[in-house]
Enzyme design. Structure first.
Site, mmCIF file in Angstrom:
data_model
loop_
_atom_site.group_PDB
_atom_site.id
_atom_site.type_symbol
_atom_site.label_atom_id
_atom_site.label_comp_id
_atom_site.label_asym_id
_atom_site.label_seq_id
_atom_site.Cartn_x
_atom_site.Cartn_y
_atom_site.Cartn_z
ATOM 1 N N GLU A 45 0.827 -1.214 0.000
ATOM 2 C CA GLU A 45 0.000 0.000 0.000
ATOM 3 C C GLU A 45 0.860 1.263 0.000
ATOM 4 O OE1 GLU A 45 -3.031 0.304 -0.691
ATOM 5 O OE2 GLU A 45 -3.398 -1.851 -0.719
ATOM 6 N N CYS A 200 -13.241 1.316 -15.730
ATOM 7 C CA CYS A 200 -13.618 2.732 -15.609
ATOM 8 C C CYS A 200 -12.337 3.567 -15.602
ATOM 9 C CB CYS A 200 -14.431 2.938 -14.330
ATOM 10 S SG CYS A 200 -15.285 4.523 -14.312
ATOM 11 N N CYS A 207 -17.293 1.261 -21.064
ATOM 12 C CA CYS A 207 -18.624 1.174 -20.443
ATOM 13 C C CYS A 207 -19.403 -0.050 -20.912
ATOM 14 C CB CYS A 207 -19.411 2.445 -20.710
ATOM 15 S SG CYS A 207 -18.618 3.896 -19.979
ATOM 16 N N CYS A 210 -18.754 -2.862 -18.695
ATOM 17 C CA CYS A 210 -18.854 -2.560 -17.266
ATOM 18 C C CYS A 210 -20.028 -3.316 -16.638
ATOM 19 C CB CYS A 210 -19.028 -1.059 -17.080
ATOM 20 S SG CYS A 210 -19.177 -0.614 -15.351
ATOM 21 N N CYS A 216 -24.957 3.298 -13.258
ATOM 22 C CA CYS A 216 -24.059 4.433 -13.478
ATOM 23 C C CYS A 216 -24.815 5.644 -14.029
ATOM 24 C CB CYS A 216 -22.944 4.027 -14.443
ATOM 25 S SG CYS A 216 -21.797 5.383 -14.756
HETATM 26 FE FE1 SF4 Z 1 -17.331 3.792 -15.386
HETATM 27 FE FE2 SF4 Z 1 -19.954 4.133 -15.505
HETATM 28 FE FE3 SF4 Z 1 -18.634 3.473 -17.688
HETATM 29 FE FE4 SF4 Z 1 -18.929 1.703 -15.722
HETATM 30 S S1 SF4 Z 1 -20.524 2.575 -16.985
HETATM 31 S S2 SF4 Z 1 -17.037 2.132 -16.879
HETATM 32 S S3 SF4 Z 1 -18.825 3.022 -13.940
HETATM 33 S S4 SF4 Z 1 -18.409 5.367 -16.538
#
Ligand code: SF4
Length: 361
Positions: A45, A200, A207, A210, A216
């Site tokens: 860390e 992200c 996205c 994601c 989101c």
């Molecule tokens: Fe990031 Fe939202 Fe895209 Fe997911 S959907 S990668 S959280 S901006």
């Protein structure tokens, strides 16, 4: 949206389940992963503060091999710690790590503190790092908010404002805390960090891949590019530095940086900033006079290195020359060392390139 509103409007259980499924399939294989030894977690860390995962991954095992336990680290000489820290930059972290190891060994009998407040009292640990050690090593139910999760939460909530400052920063901490599951916090936190780092991403977030895009707000409102609202960085200025490799027989001259300031206590070939209107060879001669070394008759250009430090883009021009006769150094921080001994001294990253070029001759 206020970050804390987000949790009222979204099904957090589904959010965690989607995130968890993604993490099991995509988690990054990092050398410090799936380990709960607090010493290893703590070292990783501290290394990860202001340094990329890729850079830390290349140095972590080497450091742990040199200092396998907190007692080994505490016993070491500071210069050995700085030497093992080479490649990671921000050497103050290494000095703090060393001091903290001595505190743990001398004041706490070598037992790593378990409570987050006691961990945070160690030199060099802020809220994020202390929470990370407590959560990942001891399974404490605490949020971890670092660059990747700040960006992720800011986009998830489409939160307006600078996420590094109040009031938004405090709201993000509160949201991260409220979102924690009752059990499995270590994996949950690591899943958020991995999603932020790999999907992200700061630029060009993926996205469509994601797992939490349904949650989101930035994505749902087609405003991903607007978040996070980080203020523009300071303008980068340029600076010219000069340094000289002076040889005498099989030795070269090196000098130690002062105890405070950039690269404190690291070693370097005599170096200074070139002044306005000063030509490069004149600057090279001046830097040698500064360390009490009579400049050689001829100085040849050896190599040029470009690097960035703080908000400066530095052009470092390195000269070299050979002394014909003995010179008495007036700077007590300077010394002659053999070429093969150079690898036993800690140098900054740009200076290490010069060392490498000498060792490779
Ligand atoms: Fe990031 Fe939202 Fe895209 Fe997911 S959907 S990668 S959280 S901006």
């Amino acid at each position: 949206m206020q970050p804390t509103e987000w949790i009222q409007r979204h099904d957090i259980v589904t959010f965690r389940r989607r995130l968890g499924r993604w993490y099991r399939a995509h988690k990054r294989p990092l050398p410090w992963r799936d380990q709960t030894d607090p010493y290893r977690v703590w070292v990783s860390e501290v290394m990860l503060q202001q340094t990329t995962v890729a850079t830390v991954a290349g140095c972590f095992d080497r450091f742990l091999k040199r200092f396998p336990t907190v007692a080994d680290l505490a016993e070491a000489d500071e210069s050995e710690v700085l030497l093992a820290w080479q490649g990671l930059g921000y050497y103050r972290r290494a000095r703090n790590l060393h001091k903290a190891a001595q505190t743990i060994v001398n004041d706490q009998g070598g037992a790593f503190p378990q409570g987050v407040e006691a961990i945070r009292a160690l030199p060099g640990l802020g809220r994020y790092s202390a929470n990370a050690v407590a959560a990942l090593a001891f399974g404490t139910r605490l949020p971890i908010l670092e660059a990747n999760t700040i960006r992720l939460w800011t986009r998830l909530t489409a939160a307006e404002g600078d996420p590094a400052r109040a009031p938004l920063n405090g709201q993000l901490w509160e949201l991260a805390k409220r979102s924690l599951p009752t059990r499995g916090c270590a994996n949950y936190n690591q899943a958020l960090m991995d999603l932020g780092a790999t999907v992200c991403r700061p630029r060009d977030p993926d996205c469509t891949a994601c797992p939490v895009r349904a949650h989101c707000c930035a994505y749902q409102s087609n405003q991903v590019d607007r978040f996070p609202q980080t203020p523009a960085r300071k303008t980068i200025e340029s600076a010219d530095h000069v340094c000289v490799v002076v040889r005498r027989s099989k030795q070269v001259l090196i000098t130690q940086r002062p105890e405070i300031g950039p690269w404190a206590k690291l070693w370097e070939f005599p170096r200074c900033e070139r002044q306005a209107g000063e030509n490069w060879p004149a600057a090279a001669r001046r830097v040698l006079c500064m360390v009490g070394c009579e400049p050689p008759k001829t100085l040849a250009e050896r190599l040029t290195i470009k690097h960035t430090v703080m908000h400066y883009r530095v052009t470092l021009k390195c000269f070299e020359g050979r002394l014909q006769r003995k010179t008495r150094l007036t700077c007590e921080r300077s010394r002659w060392v053999t070429v093969s001994d150079l690898q036993n001294y800690p140098f900054s990253t740009p200076q290490r390139k010069i060392v490498r070029s000498i060792l490779d001759e």
